[in-house]
Design a protein around this motif. Sequence first.
Motif, PDB file in Angstrom:
ATOM      1  N   TYR A 196       0.956  -1.015   0.114  1.00 31.53           N
ATOM      2  CA  TYR A 196      -0.136  -0.103   0.037  1.00 31.53           C
ATOM      3  C   TYR A 196       0.774   1.185   0.051  1.00 31.53           C
ATOM      4  CZ  TYR A 196      -3.967  -2.901   1.337  1.00 31.53           C
ATOM      5  OH  TYR A 196      -5.049  -3.914   1.384  1.00 31.53           O
ATOM      6  N   ILE A 197       0.421   2.204  -0.682  1.00 35.31           N
ATOM      7  CA  ILE A 197       1.062   3.739  -0.595  1.00 35.31           C
ATOM      8  C   ILE A 197      -0.299   4.544  -0.738  1.00 35.31           C
ATOM      9  CG2 ILE A 197       2.347   5.423  -1.895  1.00 35.31           C
ATOM     10  CD1 ILE A 197       4.075   3.265  -3.050  1.00 35.31           C
ATOM     11  N   ASP A 198      -0.170   5.497   0.325  1.00 40.15           N
ATOM     12  CA  ASP A 198      -1.333   6.354   0.582  1.00 40.15           C
ATOM     13  C   ASP A 198      -2.688   5.615   0.499  1.00 40.15           C
ATOM     14  OD1 ASP A 198       0.620   8.328   0.484  1.00 40.15           O
ATOM     15  OD2 ASP A 198       0.497   8.698  -1.588  1.00 40.15           O
ATOM     16  N   GLY A 199      -2.747   4.458   1.291  1.00 36.34           N
ATOM     17  CA  GLY A 199      -3.877   3.726   1.404  1.00 36.34           C
ATOM     18  C   GLY A 199      -4.530   2.965   0.035  1.00 36.34           C
ATOM     19  N   LYS A 200      -3.414   3.140  -0.927  1.00 32.00           N
ATOM     20  CA  LYS A 200      -4.065   2.262  -2.177  1.00 32.00           C
ATOM     21  C   LYS A 200      -3.169   1.057  -2.539  1.00 32.00           C
ATOM     22  CE  LYS A 200      -6.019   6.338  -4.267  1.00 32.00           C
ATOM     23  NZ  LYS A 200      -5.776   7.363  -5.375  1.00 32.00           N
ATOM     24  N   ILE A 201      -3.566   0.121  -3.015  1.00 35.32           N
ATOM     25  CA  ILE A 201      -2.730  -1.202  -3.278  1.00 35.32           C
ATOM     26  C   ILE A 201      -1.909  -0.815  -4.614  1.00 35.32           C
ATOM     27  CG2 ILE A 201      -2.904  -3.456  -4.199  1.00 35.32           C
ATOM     28  CD1 ILE A 201      -5.585  -3.880  -2.993  1.00 35.32           C
ATOM     29  N   VAL A 202      -0.609  -0.852  -4.524  1.00 33.49           N
ATOM     30  CA  VAL A 202       0.538  -0.683  -5.300  1.00 33.49           C
ATOM     31  C   VAL A 202       0.349  -1.800  -6.375  1.00 33.49           C
ATOM     32  CG1 VAL A 202       2.851  -0.682  -5.786  1.00 33.49           C
ATOM     33  CG2 VAL A 202       1.919   0.087  -3.708  1.00 33.49           C
ATOM     34  N   GLY A 203       0.362  -1.259  -7.700  1.00 36.01           N
ATOM     35  CA  GLY A 203       0.242  -2.232  -8.891  1.00 36.01           C
ATOM     36  C   GLY A 203      -1.097  -2.662  -9.201  1.00 36.01           C
ATOM     37  N   LYS A 204      -2.346  -2.341  -8.567  1.00 38.87           N
ATOM     38  CA  LYS A 204      -3.637  -2.705  -8.947  1.00 38.87           C
ATOM     39  C   LYS A 204      -4.068  -1.890 -10.210  1.00 38.87           C
ATOM     40  CE  LYS A 204      -8.127  -3.741  -7.073  1.00 38.87           C
ATOM     41  NZ  LYS A 204      -8.493  -4.690  -6.077  1.00 38.87           N
ATOM     42  N   THR A 205      -4.245  -2.550 -11.277  1.00 40.53           N
ATOM     43  CA  THR A 205      -4.887  -2.258 -12.492  1.00 40.53           C
ATOM     44  C   THR A 205      -6.085  -3.141 -12.676  1.00 40.53           C
ATOM     45  OG1 THR A 205      -3.488  -3.331 -13.745  1.00 40.53           O
ATOM     46  CG2 THR A 205      -2.731  -1.032 -13.057  1.00 40.53           C
ATOM     47  N   LYS A 206      -6.534  -2.716 -14.031  1.00 40.35           N
ATOM     48  CA  LYS A 206      -7.391  -3.719 -14.757  1.00 40.35           C
ATOM     49  C   LYS A 206      -6.912  -4.889 -15.169  1.00 40.35           C
ATOM     50  CE  LYS A 206     -10.758  -0.180 -16.068  1.00 40.35           C
ATOM     51  NZ  LYS A 206     -11.599   0.398 -17.551  1.00 40.35           N
ATOM     52  N   LYS A 207      -5.710  -5.034 -15.329  1.00 36.91           N
ATOM     53  CA  LYS A 207      -4.976  -6.327 -15.656  1.00 36.91           C
ATOM     54  C   LYS A 207      -4.238  -6.970 -14.644  1.00 36.91           C
ATOM     55  CE  LYS A 207      -4.821  -5.224 -20.716  1.00 36.91           C
ATOM     56  NZ  LYS A 207      -4.247  -5.167 -21.817  1.00 36.91           N
ATOM     57  N   ASN A 208      -3.948  -6.079 -13.309  1.00 33.99           N
ATOM     58  CA  ASN A 208      -3.087  -6.788 -12.457  1.00 33.99           C
ATOM     59  C   ASN A 208      -3.694  -6.517 -11.179  1.00 33.99           C
ATOM     60  OD1 ASN A 208      -0.764  -7.296 -10.643  1.00 33.99           O
ATOM     61  ND2 ASN A 208       0.558  -5.951 -11.669  1.00 33.99           N
ATOM     62  N   SER A 209      -3.753  -7.521 -10.341  1.00 30.64           N
ATOM     63  CA  SER A 209      -4.385  -7.422  -9.028  1.00 30.64           C
ATOM     64  C   SER A 209      -3.655  -6.991  -7.814  1.00 30.64           C
ATOM     65  CB  SER A 209      -4.866  -8.743  -8.642  1.00 30.64           C
ATOM     66  OG  SER A 209      -3.666  -9.566  -8.411  1.00 30.64           O
ATOM     67  N   GLY A 210      -2.528  -6.733  -8.001  1.00 31.12           N
ATOM     68  CA  GLY A 210      -1.442  -5.948  -7.094  1.00 31.12           C
ATOM     69  C   GLY A 210      -1.147  -7.346  -6.088  1.00 31.12           C
ATOM     70  N   LEU A 211      -1.429  -8.416  -6.046  1.00 32.21           N
ATOM     71  CA  LEU A 211      -1.043  -9.469  -5.229  1.00 32.21           C
ATOM     72  C   LEU A 211       0.458  -9.440  -5.697  1.00 32.21           C
ATOM     73  CD1 LEU A 211      -2.005 -11.837  -3.593  1.00 32.21           C
ATOM     74  CD2 LEU A 211      -1.949 -13.336  -5.635  1.00 32.21           C
ATOM     75  N   GLN A 212       1.136  -9.605  -4.486  1.00 30.99           N
ATOM     76  CA  GLN A 212       2.334  -9.765  -4.613  1.00 30.99           C
ATOM     77  C   GLN A 212       3.027 -11.421  -4.893  1.00 30.99           C
ATOM     78  OE1 GLN A 212       4.654  -6.855  -4.122  1.00 30.99           O
ATOM     79  NE2 GLN A 212       2.420  -6.354  -4.665  1.00 30.99           N
ATOM     80  N   SER A 213       4.347 -11.597  -5.071  1.00 29.70           N
ATOM     81  CA  SER A 213       5.027 -12.723  -5.488  1.00 29.70           C
ATOM     82  C   SER A 213       4.814 -13.705  -4.324  1.00 29.70           C
ATOM     83  CB  SER A 213       6.426 -12.532  -5.745  1.00 29.70           C
ATOM     84  OG  SER A 213       7.072 -13.714  -5.697  1.00 29.70           O
ATOM     85  N   PHE A 214       4.429 -15.086  -4.500  1.00 27.00           N
ATOM     86  CA  PHE A 214       4.476 -16.291  -3.632  1.00 27.00           C
ATOM     87  C   PHE A 214       5.639 -16.241  -2.773  1.00 27.00           C
ATOM     88  CE2 PHE A 214       5.001 -20.687  -2.826  1.00 27.00           C
ATOM     89  CZ  PHE A 214       3.943 -21.037  -2.040  1.00 27.00           C
TER      90      PHE A 214
END
Length: 184
Positions: free
Chosen positions: A120-138
Amino acid sequence: MINLFLDRHDFLFAVEGFARGSHLRQHVWKEIVFKSISQMSDDDIDFLWFFMRRDIFECYFYELNGKKNTHFGYEDFMHVLAALHRGNRYMVTFYSEIEHKQLQALCYRFEGEYHPLYLYIDGKIVGKTKKNSGLQSFNAFVPDEWIKAVAKRKTPENRYVELGKEEWWNDLEIYDNFKTTYNG
């Protein structure tokens, strides 16, 4: 790429089939279940966590002649159980030596480390877009020396946990101690 739309029951049945197949279980946890977390509701996550714990756990952990044993793939299975367990959630504040700034991450604890689900940066999920969920690597984790603060999230109720199985939901130490319990 094949896109499938499965309800939680079909998804669980498919995962169980993969988990029981010797050559299939190698990738099911990291490549299928973990990557699907961002598509699940909290209720779906609770459902999958409980039924995987109840029905699949013994595929990986068993007792034979009084000795506790494991089958290949048990670490990834436990990693995913830790990630799915909504009571195993921590908001971790840390200073990233890579990005040179303070960040927050919603993490789960596994093998003594905090693994980020979402940054999160400023309360928003980093990397979350329509094509990317923002879920981090396993395999991502926050190094201990970066951590500034850890706040445990309240453990929610899991309506799928059956009477007599509540200890499964309440035992978070299993995600840090399963190796010594079963291979010690």
